[in-house]
Design a protein around this motif. Sequence first.
Motif, PDB file in Angstrom:
ATOM      1  N   ILE A  29       0.833  -1.209   0.000  1.00 47.08           N
ATOM      2  CA  ILE A  29       0.000   0.000   0.000  1.00 47.08           C
ATOM      3  C   ILE A  29       0.868   1.260   0.000  1.00 47.08           C
ATOM      4  N   SER A  30       1.994   1.219   0.696  1.00 49.27           N
ATOM      5  CA  SER A  30       2.920   2.360   0.682  1.00 49.27           C
ATOM      6  C   SER A  30       3.439   2.608  -0.726  1.00 49.27           C
ATOM      7  N   ILE A  35       3.421   5.882  -5.660  1.00 51.08           N
ATOM      8  CA  ILE A  35       3.090   6.029  -7.087  1.00 51.08           C
ATOM      9  C   ILE A  35       2.129   7.189  -7.282  1.00 51.08           C
ATOM     10  N   LYS A  36       1.151   7.310  -6.388  1.00 52.52           N
ATOM     11  CA  LYS A  36       0.162   8.396  -6.495  1.00 52.52           C
ATOM     12  C   LYS A  36       0.834   9.776  -6.407  1.00 52.52           C
ATOM     13  N   THR A  40       9.630   7.810  -7.088  1.00 51.38           N
ATOM     14  CA  THR A  40      10.272   6.614  -7.640  1.00 51.38           C
ATOM     15  C   THR A  40      10.479   5.537  -6.583  1.00 51.38           C
ATOM     16  N   SER A  41      10.411   5.913  -5.298  1.00 51.69           N
ATOM     17  CA  SER A  41      10.585   4.925  -4.233  1.00 51.69           C
ATOM     18  C   SER A  41       9.705   5.269  -3.035  1.00 51.69           C
ATOM     19  N   GLN A  45       7.386   9.017   4.707  1.00 47.22           N
ATOM     20  CA  GLN A  45       6.080   9.693   4.709  1.00 47.22           C
ATOM     21  C   GLN A  45       4.978   8.794   4.147  1.00 47.22           C
ATOM     22  N   ASP A  46       5.309   7.947   3.173  1.00 47.25           N
ATOM     23  CA  ASP A  46       4.330   7.019   2.612  1.00 47.25           C
ATOM     24  C   ASP A  46       3.937   5.954   3.641  1.00 47.25           C
TER      25      ASP A  46
END
Length: 108
Positions: A29-30, A35-36, A40-41, A45-46
């Motif tokens: 999910i991260s 991607i959203k 690139t990685s 924060q994700d």
Amino acid sequence: VEITDKARDLLTKIGMNTSLRYAIHMITISNLVAIKRKATSVDVQDVKRVYGLFDDVKRSADYLRTYESHYMFSEGADGEDDDEDDDDDEEEETNGRRKKKSRMKVEK
């Protein structure tokens, strides 16, 4: 999935405190969150965003215990049913035949 070192360390810590299954789902999910935002990685924060959106089993159970009185079919604080009718079994007449109807009790 490309993951920064700090994000990998955070996911490792989350996996050790919760479960491997939860941590693997967090990676997937991260990655979608990264991607959203056109990264690139996966970054810290994700992972933090996903951790705030999806509860692990322990946090989910704690939440349910805290707010159980707000849900339907919850028992009162004194352990008694909220229903006024304390009969566990009722009789129902169908085509001249009597049939016992049981009500299911919800266990904590």
